[in-house]
Design an enzyme around this catalytic site. Structure first.
Site, PDB file in Angstrom:
ATOM      1  N   GLY A  54       0.812  -1.201   0.000  1.00  0.00           N
ATOM      2  CA  GLY A  54       0.000   0.000   0.000  1.00  0.00           C
ATOM      3  C   GLY A  54       0.848   1.255   0.000  1.00  0.00           C
ATOM      4  O   GLY A  54       1.945   1.280   0.570  1.00  0.00           O
ATOM      5  N   SER A  55       0.357   2.297  -0.660  1.00  0.00           N
ATOM      6  CA  SER A  55       1.043   3.587  -0.608  1.00  0.00           C
ATOM      7  C   SER A  55       0.844   4.200   0.782  1.00  0.00           C
ATOM      8  O   SER A  55       0.067   3.721   1.591  1.00  0.00           O
ATOM      9  CB  SER A  55       0.497   4.508  -1.692  1.00  0.00           C
ATOM     10  N   GLY A  56       1.570   5.278   1.036  1.00  0.00           N
ATOM     11  CA  GLY A  56       1.517   5.917   2.344  1.00  0.00           C
ATOM     12  C   GLY A  56       2.707   5.605   3.219  1.00  0.00           C
ATOM     13  O   GLY A  56       2.818   6.121   4.332  1.00  0.00           O
ATOM     14  N   HIS A  57       3.603   4.730   2.711  1.00  0.00           N
ATOM     15  CA  HIS A  57       4.794   4.345   3.476  1.00  0.00           C
ATOM     16  C   HIS A  57       6.080   4.909   2.864  1.00  0.00           C
ATOM     17  O   HIS A  57       7.169   4.419   3.158  1.00  0.00           O
ATOM     18  CB  HIS A  57       4.903   2.819   3.555  1.00  0.00           C
ATOM     19  N   LYS A 105       5.844  -7.996   2.531  1.00  0.00           N
ATOM     20  CA  LYS A 105       5.546  -7.770   3.950  1.00  0.00           C
ATOM     21  C   LYS A 105       4.374  -8.657   4.360  1.00  0.00           C
ATOM     22  O   LYS A 105       3.437  -8.867   3.580  1.00  0.00           O
ATOM     23  CB  LYS A 105       5.206  -6.298   4.210  1.00  0.00           C
ATOM     24  N   ASP A 110      -1.269  -8.443   0.822  1.00  0.00           N
ATOM     25  CA  ASP A 110      -0.003  -8.503   0.104  1.00  0.00           C
ATOM     26  C   ASP A 110       0.383  -9.948  -0.190  1.00  0.00           C
ATOM     27  O   ASP A 110       0.792 -10.285  -1.310  1.00  0.00           O
ATOM     28  CB  ASP A 110       1.112  -7.847   0.927  1.00  0.00           C
ATOM     29  N   HIS A 219       0.103   0.739   9.610  1.00  0.00           N
ATOM     30  CA  HIS A 219      -1.182   1.212   9.090  1.00  0.00           C
ATOM     31  C   HIS A 219      -2.049   1.783  10.209  1.00  0.00           C
ATOM     32  O   HIS A 219      -3.227   2.062   9.996  1.00  0.00           O
ATOM     33  CB  HIS A 219      -1.949   0.066   8.426  1.00  0.00           C
TER      34      HIS A 219
END
Length: 333
Positions: A54-57, A105, A110, A219
């Site tokens: 996921g984006s945001g990391h 991860k 995922d 998250h």
């Protein structure tokens, strides 16, 4: 909610476009579906490395595409796994005939989506190995995982496996390095404040002004417990003790110490945490041979940090020192 965005639904698309424009000498951005490849991928005769999530990391994972690390990265929506139809073309693009290692991860989405993409790639004649990263010591199971979560150790797996691929190791050997790193790294994090996912518009959890969450996930998943705010040394001790205990660090061990920011914590504070962690390791008789401090696997604008400790040996130290040239890590080139 105040964020430097245009449309909450276009955050990932526009961010990836901007990333590609900022680093045209390092990466190529593909759209429909979206994935990012090393500018010179595939590198002839080299095992390909692909990761994503996921984006945001950010800078994980796109910021680690380049010489000595990843050949491709696959960004999902914010805090949402990428889909198999993104992962498959990224895998094919990274393949030069020597096979591809997926670094995944340990989050349920995922794992399932990379597994599906690996099966599809194998059907097209590409050999794939998977390294599952599960370095978090805070919780065994969560809303997102079965088993331990993959967190800060992912950066170290990508760097060291990437160096092994760059020196010419074969598919099984590169995967073995990644698995060895995962077996020897542990991580634990803390949140001082929540983050806000753009399309949600509200904080992902509630923390009182005088509370912190020990063992938080990347998250915003719950950790071990909430406690009243403490000073930096006290928080560092709470994070580091479970890491060292789980890893079994003893006198004479040589380690890499990684203090990672969650996105909203100043470097000055991360160095205060590093200072205390280094003191604790020295008191145990361990030697900090290598270090990394900064925002490398974040949770949007969350305030907080994580501490990772990797037990080193001669080969892993050599692989860490090997040249790397990406948007987020660069040395030796």
């Amino acid at each position: 909610m105040k964020k430097l965005i245009n449309d909450p639904r276009a955050v990932v698309e526009e961010s990836v476009q901007g990333f590609g424009l900022a680093y045209p000498n390092l990466v190529t951005v593909s759209t429909d579906p979206t994935y990012i490849t090393r500018k010179d991928a595939p590198v002839g005769g080299k095992v390909g490395l692909v990761s994503g999530g996921g984006s945001g990391h950010e800078p994980l994972h796109a910021g680690f595409v380049g010489l000595g690390m990843l050949d491709a990265a696959v960004p999902g929506a914010v805090f949402t796994s990428p889909t198999p139809d993104q992962i498959l073309p990224a895998t094919l693009a990274a393949n030069s005939g020597a096979g591809v290692v997926h670094i995944v991860k340990n989050y349920t989405g995922d794992v399932l989506n990379f597994e599906t993409a690996a099966e599809l790639a194998e059907a097209e004649g590409v050999s794939v190995r998977t390294v599952l990263v599960n370095d978090d010591v805070a919780v065994e199971d969560s809303l997102y995982t079965a088993g331990r979560r993959g967190v800060g150790g992912t950066v170290l797996v990508e760097k060291l496996a990437g160096a092994a691929a760059e020196r010419g190791d074969d598919l099984d050997a590169v995967a073995a390095v990644g698995e060895r790193v995962n077996a020897n790294v542990r991580t634990m994090g803390v949140a001082l404040s929540a983050c806000t996912v753009p399309h949600a518009g509200t904080p992902s959890f509630d923390l009182a002004e005088d509370e912190i969450e020990i063992g938080i996930g990347i998250h915003g998943e719950p950790g071990r417990h909430r406690i009243p705010m403490e000073n930096a040394d006290g928080i560092t001790d709470r994070l580091l003790e479970p890491v060292l205990s789980d890893l079994g660090i003893t006198s004479g061990d040589r380690v890499l110490l990684f203090v990672n920011g969650m996105g909203g914590t100043p470097l000055s504070e991360l160095y205060i945490v590093y200072r205390r962690a280094a003191q604790v390791l020295a008191d145990r008789g361990a030697t900090v041979d290598r270090s990394l401090v900064g925002n490398y696997i974040t949770a949007l604008e969350m305030q907080g940090c994580s501490i990772s400790v990797l037990r080193l040996d001669g080969e892993l130290t050599e692989l860490w020192d090997a040249p790397v040239h990406t948007a987020a890590l660069r040395w030796g080139v």
